[in-house]
Each structure stands twice: as C-alpha cells, then as structure tokens.
Design a protein around this motif. Sequence first.
Motif, PDB file in Angstrom:
ATOM      1  N   ALA A  99      43.839  23.957  47.280  1.00  0.00           N
ATOM      2  CA  ALA A  99      44.054  24.576  48.253  1.00  0.00           C
ATOM      3  C   ALA A  99      43.287  25.909  47.983  1.00  0.00           C
ATOM      4  CB  ALA A  99      45.479  25.211  48.307  1.00  0.00           C
ATOM      5  N   CYS A 100      43.192  26.655  46.894  1.00  0.00           N
ATOM      6  CA  CYS A 100      42.333  27.783  46.522  1.00  0.00           C
ATOM      7  C   CYS A 100      40.941  27.514  46.651  1.00  0.00           C
ATOM      8  CB  CYS A 100      42.708  28.444  45.235  1.00  0.00           C
ATOM      9  SG  CYS A 100      44.210  29.085  44.949  1.00  0.00           S
ATOM     10  N   ARG A 101      40.472  26.104  46.250  1.00  0.00           N
ATOM     11  CA  ARG A 101      39.052  25.841  46.236  1.00  0.00           C
ATOM     12  C   ARG A 101      38.761  25.549  47.684  1.00  0.00           C
ATOM     13  NH1 ARG A 101      36.498  21.465  42.348  1.00  0.00           N
ATOM     14  NH2 ARG A 101      34.477  22.146  42.545  1.00  0.00           N
ATOM     15  N   GLN A 102      39.467  24.965  48.463  1.00  0.00           N
ATOM     16  CA  GLN A 102      39.270  24.888  49.691  1.00  0.00           C
ATOM     17  C   GLN A 102      39.112  26.253  50.548  1.00  0.00           C
ATOM     18  OE1 GLN A 102      42.072  21.901  51.498  1.00  0.00           O
ATOM     19  NE2 GLN A 102      41.310  20.473  50.368  1.00  0.00           N
ATOM     20  N   TRP A 103      39.906  27.012  50.187  1.00  0.00           N
ATOM     21  CA  TRP A 103      39.889  28.235  50.829  1.00  0.00           C
ATOM     22  C   TRP A 103      38.572  29.257  50.355  1.00  0.00           C
ATOM     23  CZ3 TRP A 103      42.178  29.676  55.238  1.00  0.00           C
ATOM     24  CH2 TRP A 103      42.159  31.191  55.552  1.00  0.00           C
ATOM     25  N   LEU A 104      38.554  29.350  49.077  1.00  0.00           N
ATOM     26  CA  LEU A 104      37.600  30.430  48.771  1.00  0.00           C
ATOM     27  C   LEU A 104      36.074  29.734  48.919  1.00  0.00           C
ATOM     28  CD1 LEU A 104      39.446  31.733  45.824  1.00  0.00           C
ATOM     29  CD2 LEU A 104      38.741  32.936  48.070  1.00  0.00           C
ATOM     30  N   ILE A 105      35.372  29.407  50.002  1.00  0.00           N
ATOM     31  CA  ILE A 105      34.108  28.968  50.074  1.00  0.00           C
ATOM     32  C   ILE A 105      33.206  30.005  49.994  1.00  0.00           C
ATOM     33  CG2 ILE A 105      35.083  26.937  51.344  1.00  0.00           C
ATOM     34  CD1 ILE A 105      34.218  28.273  53.953  1.00  0.00           C
ATOM     35  N   PRO A 106      31.978  29.783  49.379  1.00  0.00           N
ATOM     36  CA  PRO A 106      31.235  30.766  49.090  1.00  0.00           C
ATOM     37  C   PRO A 106      30.689  31.576  50.341  1.00  0.00           C
ATOM     38  CG  PRO A 106      30.385  28.720  47.815  1.00  0.00           C
ATOM     39  CD  PRO A 106      31.672  28.329  48.798  1.00  0.00           C
ATOM     40  N   ASN A 107      30.679  32.950  50.219  1.00  0.00           N
ATOM     41  CA  ASN A 107      29.932  33.711  51.356  1.00  0.00           C
ATOM     42  C   ASN A 107      30.911  33.858  52.658  1.00  0.00           C
ATOM     43  OD1 ASN A 107      27.927  34.453  49.564  1.00  0.00           O
ATOM     44  ND2 ASN A 107      26.846  32.429  50.164  1.00  0.00           N
ATOM     45  N   THR A 133      44.058  39.550  43.057  1.00  0.00           N
ATOM     46  CA  THR A 133      43.163  39.040  44.009  1.00  0.00           C
ATOM     47  C   THR A 133      41.956  38.162  43.452  1.00  0.00           C
ATOM     48  OG1 THR A 133      43.739  41.109  45.388  1.00  0.00           O
ATOM     49  CG2 THR A 133      41.603  39.575  46.093  1.00  0.00           C
ATOM     50  N   ALA A 134      41.949  36.860  44.010  1.00  0.00           N
ATOM     51  CA  ALA A 134      40.916  35.949  43.568  1.00  0.00           C
ATOM     52  C   ALA A 134      39.779  35.989  44.736  1.00  0.00           C
ATOM     53  CB  ALA A 134      41.407  34.554  43.511  1.00  0.00           C
ATOM     54  N   ASP A 135      38.564  35.981  44.272  1.00  0.00           N
ATOM     55  CA  ASP A 135      37.643  36.271  45.271  1.00  0.00           C
ATOM     56  C   ASP A 135      36.363  34.721  45.246  1.00  0.00           C
ATOM     57  OD1 ASP A 135      36.404  36.644  42.828  1.00  0.00           O
ATOM     58  OD2 ASP A 135      35.142  38.095  43.363  1.00  0.00           O
ATOM     59  N   ARG A 136      36.669  33.905  44.214  1.00  0.00           N
ATOM     60  CA  ARG A 136      35.654  32.946  43.986  1.00  0.00           C
ATOM     61  C   ARG A 136      36.332  31.977  42.839  1.00  0.00           C
ATOM     62  NH1 ARG A 136      33.694  36.710  41.006  1.00  0.00           N
ATOM     63  NH2 ARG A 136      32.337  36.148  39.284  1.00  0.00           N
ATOM     64  N   MET A 137      35.520  30.757  42.971  1.00  0.00           N
ATOM     65  CA  MET A 137      36.146  29.846  41.935  1.00  0.00           C
ATOM     66  C   MET A 137      35.028  28.698  41.787  1.00  0.00           C
ATOM     67  SD  MET A 137      39.107  27.556  43.695  1.00  0.00           S
ATOM     68  CE  MET A 137      39.783  26.972  42.359  1.00  0.00           C
ATOM     69  N   ASN A 138      35.107  27.946  40.536  1.00  0.00           N
ATOM     70  CA  ASN A 138      34.123  26.877  40.490  1.00  0.00           C
ATOM     71  C   ASN A 138      35.217  25.771  39.757  1.00  0.00           C
ATOM     72  OD1 ASN A 138      34.768  27.197  37.546  1.00  0.00           O
ATOM     73  ND2 ASN A 138      32.791  28.330  37.424  1.00  0.00           N
ATOM     74  N   ASP A 139      34.496  24.806  39.439  1.00  0.00           N
ATOM     75  CA  ASP A 139      35.466  23.650  38.905  1.00  0.00           C
ATOM     76  C   ASP A 139      36.415  23.924  38.095  1.00  0.00           C
ATOM     77  OD1 ASP A 139      33.879  21.893  40.506  1.00  0.00           O
ATOM     78  OD2 ASP A 139      32.508  21.146  39.123  1.00  0.00           O
ATOM     79  N   SER A 140      36.213  24.988  37.044  1.00  0.00           N
ATOM     80  CA  SER A 140      37.170  24.982  36.113  1.00  0.00           C
ATOM     81  C   SER A 140      37.971  26.572  36.086  1.00  0.00           C
ATOM     82  CB  SER A 140      36.857  24.486  34.681  1.00  0.00           C
ATOM     83  OG  SER A 140      35.643  25.489  34.610  1.00  0.00           O
ATOM     84  N   ARG A 183      48.901  34.564  49.283  1.00  0.00           N
ATOM     85  CA  ARG A 183      48.448  34.867  50.728  1.00  0.00           C
ATOM     86  C   ARG A 183      47.056  34.580  50.578  1.00  0.00           C
ATOM     87  NH1 ARG A 183      53.355  34.597  50.465  1.00  0.00           N
ATOM     88  NH2 ARG A 183      54.732  36.213  51.342  1.00  0.00           N
ATOM     89  N   PHE A 184      46.704  33.739  51.442  1.00  0.00           N
ATOM     90  CA  PHE A 184      45.109  33.531  51.954  1.00  0.00           C
ATOM     91  C   PHE A 184      44.793  34.732  53.144  1.00  0.00           C
ATOM     92  CE2 PHE A 184      44.869  28.875  50.129  1.00  0.00           C
ATOM     93  CZ  PHE A 184      45.405  29.194  49.019  1.00  0.00           C
ATOM     94  N   LEU A 185      43.673  35.042  52.805  1.00  0.00           N
ATOM     95  CA  LEU A 185      43.124  36.115  53.968  1.00  0.00           C
ATOM     96  C   LEU A 185      41.811  35.826  54.214  1.00  0.00           C
ATOM     97  CD1 LEU A 185      45.412  37.503  52.162  1.00  0.00           C
ATOM     98  CD2 LEU A 185      44.283  39.752  52.769  1.00  0.00           C
ATOM     99  N   ARG A 186      41.433  36.141  55.536  1.00  0.00           N
ATOM    100  CA  ARG A 186      40.102  36.081  55.841  1.00  0.00           C
ATOM    101  C   ARG A 186      40.031  36.717  57.320  1.00  0.00           C
ATOM    102  NH1 ARG A 186      39.200  29.785  58.408  1.00  0.00           N
ATOM    103  NH2 ARG A 186      40.614  29.912  60.120  1.00  0.00           N
ATOM    104  N   LEU A 187      38.882  36.951  57.757  1.00  0.00           N
ATOM    105  CA  LEU A 187      38.594  37.596  59.117  1.00  0.00           C
ATOM    106  C   LEU A 187      39.133  36.551  60.235  1.00  0.00           C
ATOM    107  CD1 LEU A 187      34.904  39.183  58.463  1.00  0.00           C
ATOM    108  CD2 LEU A 187      37.206  40.425  58.566  1.00  0.00           C
ATOM    109  N   PRO A 188      39.645  36.907  61.344  1.00  0.00           N
ATOM    110  CA  PRO A 188      39.841  35.903  62.183  1.00  0.00           C
ATOM    111  C   PRO A 188      38.834  35.493  62.966  1.00  0.00           C
ATOM    112  CG  PRO A 188      40.537  38.146  62.976  1.00  0.00           C
ATOM    113  CD  PRO A 188      39.936  38.349  61.726  1.00  0.00           C
TER     114      PRO A 188
END
Length: 189
Positions: A99-107, A133-140, A183-188
């Motif tokens: 879920a985090c990986r799908q949400w935290l797409i680059p840029n 707060t998490a801002d990005r991720m990779n495979d591990s 809580r997953f946040l983004r611009l609407p």
Amino acid sequence: MLKPFYQGKLDTFCAIYAVLNALRLTHGIRVSKARDILNESLLALASTPEAFRAVLEQTTDYLHLVDGLLRLQSRAFPLEVRKPFAGLPAPTEEELWQACRQWLIPNAKRAVVFRFTRCMTPDLPPVSRHWTTADRMNDSILHLFDSSHEAEAILNIRKDSFVTVPEAVTSERLLYIQPESMRFLRLPF
C-alpha cells in the motif's frame, strides 16, 4: 559525555511535526508557516486542558489530533487524506508495504503519516512511540522525512524490521507500525 537536549526529545508533539513535514512535502510550506501552524495547534490544544494533558502525558494515540490538524489545514492547503486501514483488521506486513509502495510513487508530492512503536526486546514495553512521515521507498526501505535528528533516531524502516500487530514483535522485528494510524496524503486532483 553529556549531550544537549534536542527539540523533540522532551516535548510530545511529534504528531504535529509529522503533519507539518507532510505539508512540507505536499505543499512546500516554509518554516514561518510551519511555526504558525504549530503555535495555532498548541494554542487550540491549550484551550482544552484534558486534551492538552493527554498529549503532554502521552495518554492518547494522537489520532484525533492528527485528523483534526489535517482537517483544519486542508482548508488552507487542499489535501486529499486517505485512511487505508482504518476500521479494518490489521493488514499483513506485505499488504502494508505494498500500500505504501503504490502510494509513494516518485515525484508525486505525496506523503504517509503514521505512528510506530519501538521495543528494545520483545518482552518489554515499547521504549518509544513516535509519529513520523514517509516520503519515498524502494524495494526494501521505507524512507522517513522525520522530525528527529538524534543519533538513535529511526530514519528508515526496512521491509523485514516491522510488524503490524503488537503481539508479533520479535527480536528480529522490534518495530510495530500501527496500521490504523496511517494517513495517506496528496494534492487533490
């Protein structure tokens, strides 16, 4: 050798800082605006002594504080907030990770705000309870955009280092990420 106290070491406002850091990621807020939001939040808390005491004494899970702050700030900063695991059974570690990986797409100007606890051993209570707060991720690795700058601060969470239910804490997995806090946040759009 004595070390100085860092901001955040003595106070219990990491939940507010997590929201501020998320707004920095999604909206690029500056220091002066973040300070204004922090001050307004503390003044609002102070007007309700029971809530303020619960924050100061860490007798709350801070969910109402985080949700109220996000709701209030979304008036000034348009914000979509999702609660992917609220009211559901705890996801597996893999489900949370994906879920985090799908949400935290680059840029994409997105953030994930959540609370975790850290134990020193599986048989002792947590030594820390922290909002981040998490801002990005990779495979591990899940990378944190965190308010702490102490040497022992957790700035990354490895995929194999956390659990999603507190009873599953082991000596290999001493972090418990609280799924209901995410809580997953983004611009609407």
